[in-house]
Design a protein around this motif. Sequence first.
Motif, PDB file in Angstrom:
ATOM      1  N   PHE A 162     -18.482  10.517 -21.049  1.00 55.11           N
ATOM      2  CA  PHE A 162     -17.726   9.001 -20.433  1.00 55.11           C
ATOM      3  C   PHE A 162     -18.794   8.851 -19.681  1.00 55.11           C
ATOM      4  O   PHE A 162     -19.522   7.888 -19.238  1.00 55.11           O
ATOM      5  N   PHE A 163     -18.616   8.972 -18.519  1.00 57.80           N
ATOM      6  CA  PHE A 163     -19.674   9.085 -17.117  1.00 57.80           C
ATOM      7  C   PHE A 163     -20.937   9.289 -16.875  1.00 57.80           C
ATOM      8  O   PHE A 163     -21.111   8.319 -16.122  1.00 57.80           O
TER       9      PHE A 163
ATOM     10  N   TYR B  42     -20.092  14.139  -8.260  1.00 61.40           N
ATOM     11  CA  TYR B  42     -20.777  12.833  -8.619  1.00 61.40           C
ATOM     12  C   TYR B  42     -21.986  13.707  -8.621  1.00 61.40           C
ATOM     13  O   TYR B  42     -23.266  13.278  -9.433  1.00 61.40           O
ATOM     14  N   THR B  43     -22.468  14.692  -8.003  1.00 66.70           N
ATOM     15  CA  THR B  43     -23.832  15.126  -8.012  1.00 66.70           C
ATOM     16  C   THR B  43     -24.056  16.010  -9.807  1.00 66.70           C
ATOM     17  O   THR B  43     -25.512  16.441 -10.294  1.00 66.70           O
ATOM     18  N   ASN B  44     -23.426  16.210 -10.805  1.00 62.65           N
ATOM     19  CA  ASN B  44     -22.488  16.723 -11.586  1.00 62.65           C
ATOM     20  C   ASN B  44     -23.169  16.062 -12.460  1.00 62.65           C
ATOM     21  O   ASN B  44     -24.524  15.961 -13.489  1.00 62.65           O
ATOM     22  N   ILE B  45     -22.932  14.277 -12.110  1.00 59.97           N
ATOM     23  CA  ILE B  45     -23.393  13.055 -13.685  1.00 59.97           C
ATOM     24  C   ILE B  45     -24.980  12.831 -12.698  1.00 59.97           C
ATOM     25  O   ILE B  45     -25.297  12.780 -13.884  1.00 59.97           O
ATOM     26  N   TYR B  46     -24.783  12.956 -11.808  1.00 57.05           N
ATOM     27  CA  TYR B  46     -26.154  12.210 -11.095  1.00 57.05           C
ATOM     28  C   TYR B  46     -27.188  13.473 -11.900  1.00 57.05           C
ATOM     29  O   TYR B  46     -28.327  13.172 -11.675  1.00 57.05           O
ATOM     30  N   GLN B  47     -27.349  15.207 -11.710  1.00 55.15           N
ATOM     31  CA  GLN B  47     -28.228  15.744 -12.179  1.00 55.15           C
ATOM     32  C   GLN B  47     -28.259  15.139 -13.941  1.00 55.15           C
ATOM     33  O   GLN B  47     -29.020  15.348 -14.813  1.00 55.15           O
TER      34      GLN B  47
ATOM     35  N   ARG C 247     -16.672  25.713 -16.821  1.00 55.25           N
ATOM     36  CA  ARG C 247     -17.088  24.936 -18.662  1.00 55.25           C
ATOM     37  C   ARG C 247     -16.582  23.350 -17.879  1.00 55.25           C
ATOM     38  O   ARG C 247     -15.840  22.837 -17.320  1.00 55.25           O
ATOM     39  N   ASP C 248     -17.655  22.577 -18.566  1.00 61.96           N
ATOM     40  CA  ASP C 248     -16.720  21.351 -17.815  1.00 61.96           C
ATOM     41  C   ASP C 248     -16.435  20.419 -19.330  1.00 61.96           C
ATOM     42  O   ASP C 248     -16.580  20.455 -20.615  1.00 61.96           O
ATOM     43  N   SER C 249     -16.302  19.062 -19.226  1.00 61.75           N
ATOM     44  CA  SER C 249     -14.858  18.086 -20.060  1.00 61.75           C
ATOM     45  C   SER C 249     -16.679  17.567 -20.717  1.00 61.75           C
ATOM     46  O   SER C 249     -17.392  16.859 -19.880  1.00 61.75           O
ATOM     47  N   LEU C 250     -16.600  17.949 -22.227  1.00 57.63           N
ATOM     48  CA  LEU C 250     -17.713  17.178 -22.860  1.00 57.63           C
ATOM     49  C   LEU C 250     -17.795  15.708 -23.096  1.00 57.63           C
ATOM     50  O   LEU C 250     -18.247  14.641 -22.384  1.00 57.63           O
TER      51      LEU C 250
ATOM     52  N   ALA D 162     -25.747   5.741 -16.375  1.00 55.89           N
ATOM     53  CA  ALA D 162     -26.945   5.140 -16.958  1.00 55.89           C
ATOM     54  C   ALA D 162     -26.730   3.820 -17.679  1.00 55.89           C
ATOM     55  O   ALA D 162     -27.857   3.081 -17.667  1.00 55.89           O
ATOM     56  N   ALA D 163     -25.414   3.319 -17.912  1.00 57.61           N
ATOM     57  CA  ALA D 163     -25.344   1.750 -18.388  1.00 57.61           C
ATOM     58  C   ALA D 163     -25.236   1.002 -16.985  1.00 57.61           C
ATOM     59  O   ALA D 163     -25.982  -0.366 -16.809  1.00 57.61           O
ATOM     60  N   GLY D 164     -24.552   1.093 -15.990  1.00 53.90           N
ATOM     61  CA  GLY D 164     -24.903   0.428 -14.377  1.00 53.90           C
ATOM     62  C   GLY D 164     -25.950   0.435 -14.300  1.00 53.90           C
ATOM     63  O   GLY D 164     -26.811  -1.196 -14.010  1.00 53.90           O
ATOM     64  N   MET D 165     -27.034   1.700 -14.458  1.00 52.59           N
ATOM     65  CA  MET D 165     -28.364   1.834 -13.549  1.00 52.59           C
ATOM     66  C   MET D 165     -28.808   0.221 -14.466  1.00 52.59           C
ATOM     67  O   MET D 165     -30.278  -0.167 -14.085  1.00 52.59           O
TER      68      MET D 165
END
Length: 515
Positions: free
Chosen positions: A60-61, A431-436, A52-55, A66-69
């Motif tokens: 947030f990340f 990191y790869t989780n957010i990247y995905q 389970r991930d933190s929704l 997305a905002a950074g890109m």
Amino acid sequence: MGKSLVFQKAEQYCGYALCFVCLALFSVLFFNSFTSSWVNRDLMSEAVYFERDSLAGNLFFFAVAAAGMILAARLFRKAAPRVDMNRLALAAAAVSVCVAVLWVLASKTAPQADQSQIVKQAERFNAGDFSGLQQSGYVGPCQQQLGIISVLRVFVLVSSFFELENWQAFQLFNALTTGLLVYAGFRVVALISGGQREAGFLYLLLALFCAPMYVYTAFVYGESSSTAFAMAAVWMCLECIRSPARRYVAGLYLFTSAALLLRTNVMIVLIALAIVMAIKLLRGATRGRLLAALALLLAMLTPTTLMALLYHDKIPDNSKSMPAILYIAMGTNDESVNAGWYNGYNGSVYQNCGFDPKLASETAKRDLIAFAVRCRQDPAYAADFYYRKIFSQWNAPMYQCLVMNNLFVGEQPQLVQSIYEGRGNEYLTAYTNIYQLVAYGGVLAFLAAGLKKRLPLENYLPLVAVLGGFLFSVLWEAKARYIFPYYLLMLPCTAAGVAAAAALFRGRAGTDQTP
């Protein structure tokens, strides 16, 4: 209504249908990735486990990323309006090669399991020992490995010439093809986004920061290099559809042949190219497009023909490849940790059937019928099985990149050790989780913008290949590793989608020609 208008309408409907199917697929993948992921808990095991991930944390990340890109695209648009994008892409490709080479040298990994077997067979073939082609040998039942083994025969010789380990030249070759992957992907972005500079810039960022791309260069198999050639084939195909110059037709043939020689499953990508090419031919069969279609067909036949020429007199008459249905039946097993993953079913059934393809096929058919009956009688089980099979492949952000390269032959630098088993591994997984999430979200943005702009079918070419890969992953034996090539192929669409989102935030989406 004229024939050309009929085919034009048919192409539009195909594009709409593809968009809606992909929107549904990537919506599920995107939103599921916010709440869970599948990760490797044991470096020595290929199995991935549900977590389970933190929704709130992922939201947030993801928003920050997305905002950074989007901000990066805006800054690039303002600060570098005259930058030569082609030179920038070449520089990014060079950087990616340097990072990949450093990883190959620092990771100090050696081939194991199937990797080790194909290297050994390459050595034996070079020594004149073709016993592996016998009915009960390693290659006899798995003759799809002949392409990669033949390539490795060359690199084994190169390694000995430079006094390297017999697999290291191929690892360095993988590292070099990373540059081709990055540059070819950049050219694909340019073609599907109408040359949008922000989209190209964002793709280069995504490619340079795709950690698994570098890790897989040490994997002595076709995943890395074949994907690079497949991306180049997509680039050539798009060029041929728009302006089939001879150099693009030749490139399509060479890159397609190379990709298929290194990895047989690249055929899924090539079928996607063939489908789009066929639809474009129906709409307008120019001489150039016909030549491109012929080149693609010949390229799809070349590796098989070449292997037949090299080994026809060395393969015994009773030595036959395992029938494909064995891999499909193995994809229905629920005996291991992950649903439908490799469990040795194909090899054991084939051996128990005396290496008889017909008898093995009949056994697999019976097992498939039994599985279908169980699914029909228990729909809840079927839904749970395919949920676990699909998401253990498509929601495993590391794509097994570390566990597939976990045999070490020297002392690693501290940073590499941390990436494998320390705090660095935790950071990399997060990191790869957010990247995905960014990758899937960008594809959704691309599809939404594409529906609005009514893009031609060829602009979705990478996603046709990804959709084919998804269907294949549902039917075939499962592994997260098998999804990674499609993950790389979708990145051009991600970049174009984020660029479309950036244009929307600028309030100029209505004036842009393409997403």
